[in-house]
Design a protein around this motif. Sequence first.
Motif, short mmCIF file in Angstrom:
data_model
loop_
_atom_site.label_atom_id
_atom_site.label_comp_id
_atom_site.label_asym_id
_atom_site.label_seq_id
_atom_site.Cartn_x
_atom_site.Cartn_y
_atom_site.Cartn_z
N GLU A 384 -20.90 -60.76 10.65
CA GLU A 384 -20.69 -59.47 10.00
C GLU A 384 -21.05 -58.33 10.95
OE1 GLU A 384 -22.57 -61.88 8.75
OE2 GLU A 384 -21.31 -62.67 7.13
N GLN A 385 -22.17 -58.48 11.68
CA GLN A 385 -22.58 -57.45 12.61
C GLN A 385 -21.56 -57.30 13.75
OE1 GLN A 385 -26.58 -57.89 14.11
NE2 GLN A 385 -26.20 -56.56 15.86
N VAL A 386 -21.06 -58.43 14.25
CA VAL A 386 -20.07 -58.38 15.33
C VAL A 386 -18.79 -57.72 14.84
CG1 VAL A 386 -18.65 -59.78 16.89
CG2 VAL A 386 -21.04 -60.40 16.49
N THR A 387 -18.39 -58.02 13.61
CA THR A 387 -17.19 -57.40 13.05
C THR A 387 -17.36 -55.88 13.00
OG1 THR A 387 -16.73 -59.36 11.71
CG2 THR A 387 -15.67 -57.30 11.05
N THR A 388 -18.53 -55.43 12.55
CA THR A 388 -18.79 -53.98 12.49
C THR A 388 -18.73 -53.35 13.87
OG1 THR A 388 -20.20 -54.29 10.54
CG2 THR A 388 -20.48 -52.25 11.79
N THR A 389 -19.31 -54.05 14.86
CA THR A 389 -19.28 -53.54 16.24
C THR A 389 -17.85 -53.39 16.73
OG1 THR A 389 -21.41 -54.58 16.74
CG2 THR A 389 -20.00 -54.05 18.61
N ILE A 390 -17.01 -54.38 16.43
CA ILE A 390 -15.61 -54.35 16.87
C ILE A 390 -14.88 -53.17 16.21
CG2 ILE A 390 -13.41 -55.56 16.72
CD1 ILE A 390 -14.98 -58.18 17.02
N ILE A 391 -15.05 -53.02 14.91
CA ILE A 391 -14.35 -51.95 14.19
C ILE A 391 -14.77 -50.58 14.72
CG2 ILE A 391 -14.08 -50.83 11.93
CD1 ILE A 391 -14.34 -53.63 10.67
N ASP A 392 -16.09 -50.40 14.92
CA ASP A 392 -16.57 -49.11 15.41
C ASP A 392 -16.03 -48.81 16.81
OD1 ASP A 392 -17.96 -48.84 13.09
OD2 ASP A 392 -19.92 -49.40 13.92
N ALA A 393 -15.99 -49.85 17.68
CA ALA A 393 -15.50 -49.63 19.05
C ALA A 393 -14.02 -49.29 19.05
CB ALA A 393 -15.77 -50.88 19.88
N GLY A 412 -12.92 -58.87 7.55
CA GLY A 412 -13.32 -57.64 6.88
C GLY A 412 -12.14 -57.09 6.12
N THR A 413 -12.33 -55.95 5.51
CA THR A 413 -11.23 -55.34 4.79
C THR A 413 -10.19 -54.86 5.79
OG1 THR A 413 -12.38 -53.21 4.86
CG2 THR A 413 -12.74 -54.60 2.92
N HIS A 415 -7.68 -52.73 7.84
CA HIS A 415 -7.60 -51.34 8.24
C HIS A 415 -6.17 -51.06 8.71
CE1 HIS A 415 -12.10 -50.77 8.38
NE2 HIS A 415 -12.01 -52.08 8.49
N HIS A 416 -5.80 -49.81 8.70
CA HIS A 416 -4.45 -49.47 9.13
C HIS A 416 -4.25 -49.78 10.62
CE1 HIS A 416 -6.62 -45.92 10.56
NE2 HIS A 416 -5.58 -45.70 11.36
N ASN A 417 -5.36 -49.81 11.39
CA ASN A 417 -5.26 -50.03 12.83
C ASN A 417 -5.84 -51.37 13.27
OD1 ASN A 417 -7.85 -49.22 12.21
ND2 ASN A 417 -8.21 -48.31 14.22
N ILE A 418 -6.26 -52.23 12.34
CA ILE A 418 -6.88 -53.53 12.69
C ILE A 418 -6.27 -54.61 11.81
CG2 ILE A 418 -9.00 -54.88 12.77
CD1 ILE A 418 -10.54 -52.34 13.31
N TYR A 419 -5.85 -55.70 12.46
CA TYR A 419 -5.27 -56.83 11.76
C TYR A 419 -6.10 -58.08 12.07
CZ TYR A 419 -1.77 -60.27 10.24
OH TYR A 419 -1.11 -61.30 9.61
N GLN A 485 -25.68 -58.23 24.70
CA GLN A 485 -25.71 -56.81 25.06
C GLN A 485 -24.49 -56.07 24.51
OE1 GLN A 485 -26.24 -56.44 29.34
NE2 GLN A 485 -27.68 -58.16 29.39
N LEU A 486 -23.73 -56.75 23.67
CA LEU A 486 -22.52 -56.14 23.13
C LEU A 486 -22.88 -55.09 22.08
CD1 LEU A 486 -19.38 -56.26 23.12
CD2 LEU A 486 -19.59 -57.87 21.20
N THR A 487 -22.45 -53.85 22.32
CA THR A 487 -22.61 -52.76 21.35
C THR A 487 -21.26 -52.07 21.17
OG1 THR A 487 -23.14 -51.11 23.05
CG2 THR A 487 -24.99 -52.38 22.12
N ALA A 488 -21.19 -51.23 20.19
CA ALA A 488 -19.94 -50.51 19.96
C ALA A 488 -19.60 -49.64 21.17
CB ALA A 488 -20.05 -49.66 18.69
N ASN A 489 -20.62 -49.02 21.77
CA ASN A 489 -20.37 -48.14 22.92
C ASN A 489 -19.90 -48.94 24.14
OD1 ASN A 489 -21.06 -45.81 21.55
ND2 ASN A 489 -23.23 -45.91 22.16
N SER A 490 -20.60 -50.07 24.45
CA SER A 490 -20.21 -50.85 25.63
C SER A 490 -18.83 -51.47 25.44
CB SER A 490 -21.24 -51.95 25.90
OG SER A 490 -21.31 -52.87 24.83
N LEU A 491 -18.53 -51.92 24.21
CA LEU A 491 -17.21 -52.48 23.95
C LEU A 491 -16.13 -51.42 24.05
CD1 LEU A 491 -15.41 -54.82 23.13
CD2 LEU A 491 -16.01 -54.39 20.74
#
Length: 860
Positions: A384-393, A412-413, A415-419, A485-491
């Motif tokens: 779940e945390q990784v999914t959130t990181t991906i969506i935010d990035a 996850g649910t 999104h118009h830009n994520i499949y 070390q994967l974060t939304a910013n680094s990704l």
Amino acid sequence: MASDANSEVFELPAETVVLPSLPAAAIGHSGVHMDNDGRVSIDWESSFVRRFSKLYRSPLLGRSTIPPPGYSELDPRSADHPVQSPASSADYSDSVVNLDKSWKLTLNIVIQVVGSRGDVQPFIALGNELQRYGHRVRLATHDAFENFVTSSGLEFYPIGGDPADLMAYMVKNPGLIPSIESLQAGDIQRKRIMVREMLRGCWRSCVDPDMHTRAPFVADAIIANPPSFAYIHCAQALSIPVHLMFTMPWSSTKAFPHPLANMSGANGDTGLKNYISYGVVDWLTWQGLGDVINEWRKQDLELDEVATFEGPHLAEILKIPFTYCWSPALVSKPLDWPSYIDVCGFFFRDVPEYVPPADLEAFLAAGPPPVYIGFGSIVLENPEQVTTTIIDAVNAVGARAIVSKGWANLSGTQHHNIYFIGDCPHEWLFQRVAAAVHHGGAGTTACGLRYSKPTLIVPFFGDQPFWGAMVAAAGAGPDPIPHKQLTANSLADGIRYCLSKHAAAAASNIAQKMSSESGVHAAVSSFHRHLPVDRMQCDLYPSQPAVWSVSVPKSRKKLKLSKFAAEVLVKDRLIDQKSLNTHPIKPFLIENRRWDPITGGASAVMNTTTDLTGSILGTFYKPIQEYQHHQRDHEGRRSAIMASNASVESASTDTGTGRVAAGAGATSSKTKAQSDHGGGKLFVKMAGASAKSLGSFIPTALKGMTVDIPLAMTEGLRNIPRLHGEEPRDLGQITGIKSGFAAAGKGFMWGMTEAVTDIVVKPVQGMRQDGVMGAVTGLGKGMSNMVSKSGYAMFGVLIYPSAGIAKSLHTSIHSRTRKSIVKASRGEGEWMLESGQFTGTDRAQVVAGFHEISKGKKRR
């Protein structure tokens, strides 16, 4: 380990079976520490690594090689390097056709693979290509992949082992040393049992009939990936060629460190440190599995144990041909790799047929190409945390993305830009995305680069950091981001780089070079080139490999005969089957090399002492092992009976309840009777195991005192000249009484002669090279040689014949495996003769050829 069922090249499963038994604390004090990403940190400044480097580089580092050419359009028929195909695909097709026509020898080839579906998949492509040359190909791997293999048209043989269990273990223990939780859960012992099961399965895959057709099969050659571990030992037992294929550097080189190693320490030559890293990783591997392999060698193959130093480096010591299945456009062949190591290109399969769901097609058509993000079969602790990181990035970049659910079930649910996508072939999908973000398995990496996709790698363990570094070095992606070390910013930063013009140009350049390669074709060419064809071919039917030799009546000539040819001659009573001797195509002699008499003698004393201690202790623990083995068998039979009873009970509606109960009661009574009877047998077996262990004490002591220890000291004396750069005389392999006496004669003649002449020759050679100081040094070498060479010459007169006698006795006593191979080969010959695959003309060719040679005529 391969992490994606859709990957089209095989990926590294090695770390899943590298299970050293040394405790982490003990290794830590030696300057070797385990990282969380599955790699080994090696402190170059530690005393252990320093001592190890002096020992390891001596026999292996100084090998001379012919440097490979720079990256070019390579010809698969090259004498030294299988390189890429010609620039024109038409030209390459012509070269393959010509090569097909020139290759006539057809073999039984077993391919042994340990790993996941992604590891097996490319070897299916290899096997299909080998079939086009007429070879009979059997792929031996885990039971779970039977349908996958057989549906491709290859023979399948199950070796046991659970790939899902191996992957789950590696996710829990990314390093070489297991966690406390794994130790407490008993994971290590289960994995060692699994490795033992796979070793035995690999051996049976070489000699057992087909599981379905029962067609006999005895391997003429072995192809394997290194984590299967059984390949050299099976090849030694059968005396056949073996060839390794892999996508990760596994051969010592100064060019880069072992992908599972991190070398630390500011001092020291970088190239040397890189080179030594391979020895350290190999040594750790052998510490964890050496005892399992040696026990299997003794019990199943009736081969001698492999010594501690030789065990980790057998492939390099024996110069086993090795083909690396990656693109030289990404990683070129190191200059210090010898000619028996090739780099051929990735193994790609044909693009599978795939019909995308309507909503996927709609998503792809709704905007610019998305970024692919997925981690294959990696099991994440917090999806779940990784999914959130991906969506935010993705949102931070303003991009579109296709996210693969994988084994972690990222979701996850919508999104118009994520499949979020399920199973989908990468070959299809990667042609429709702008870039790829993934774990860095070799298969997924190759597939992305093949279609010019800039790549960001988020490595988890094993070779994944290596491929991340190689992609970044080529400019086709940013520096890898370790998964912790994967974060939304680094990704987000990594995705921005992948969408840049610079990354696209670098990826396109690699793809253009890869398009001229044909890894599978080049790998087959490499395999063929390293075969000892002249020794393999039957003298009477050259398209078949020779497995027998026979002396021609009224002639001193020996014929090499295939299974088919030998059976024809036996059936026609032209030769007697008792006159057939096995013909070793590729003999392997694995010996414990001694570097000097002191360490050699000490090592032999230690080995003998260990064996003697084991004989005594075995009187106590061998019966326990026998009891545990009996219990496992009993539980297995009990489970089978319960399953059988359950099946009978399920049929009670048709057969009647009374009869079912009676049948079940009869089965229960029978089982109890068998159990009671088995108790007496168990006691006899336990007592026999104890007596056998104690009875081995005296033979072990005699062999150690009369052969092993004196031989180690004699060989140590013979090898002393190595210490000052001189290669000692090769006395030949001691395989029996005759070769033992031959070695004694050669050793005495050469040793005594050189002991005298070196006093004069070495100073003269030194004077020519370095003047007076060279003469002084030469005099020291001459005096040293006088002692060592005269010593081994005198001792060798007695010791080498004794070693030959010991070898002959061992061969005569331990003959079960050899007899089983002979029986299997005869059985396949009879099957060939009766199956109709050979015509009357073929039989006539064999008979006519035999008559020609019997009359002394030269064959045309």
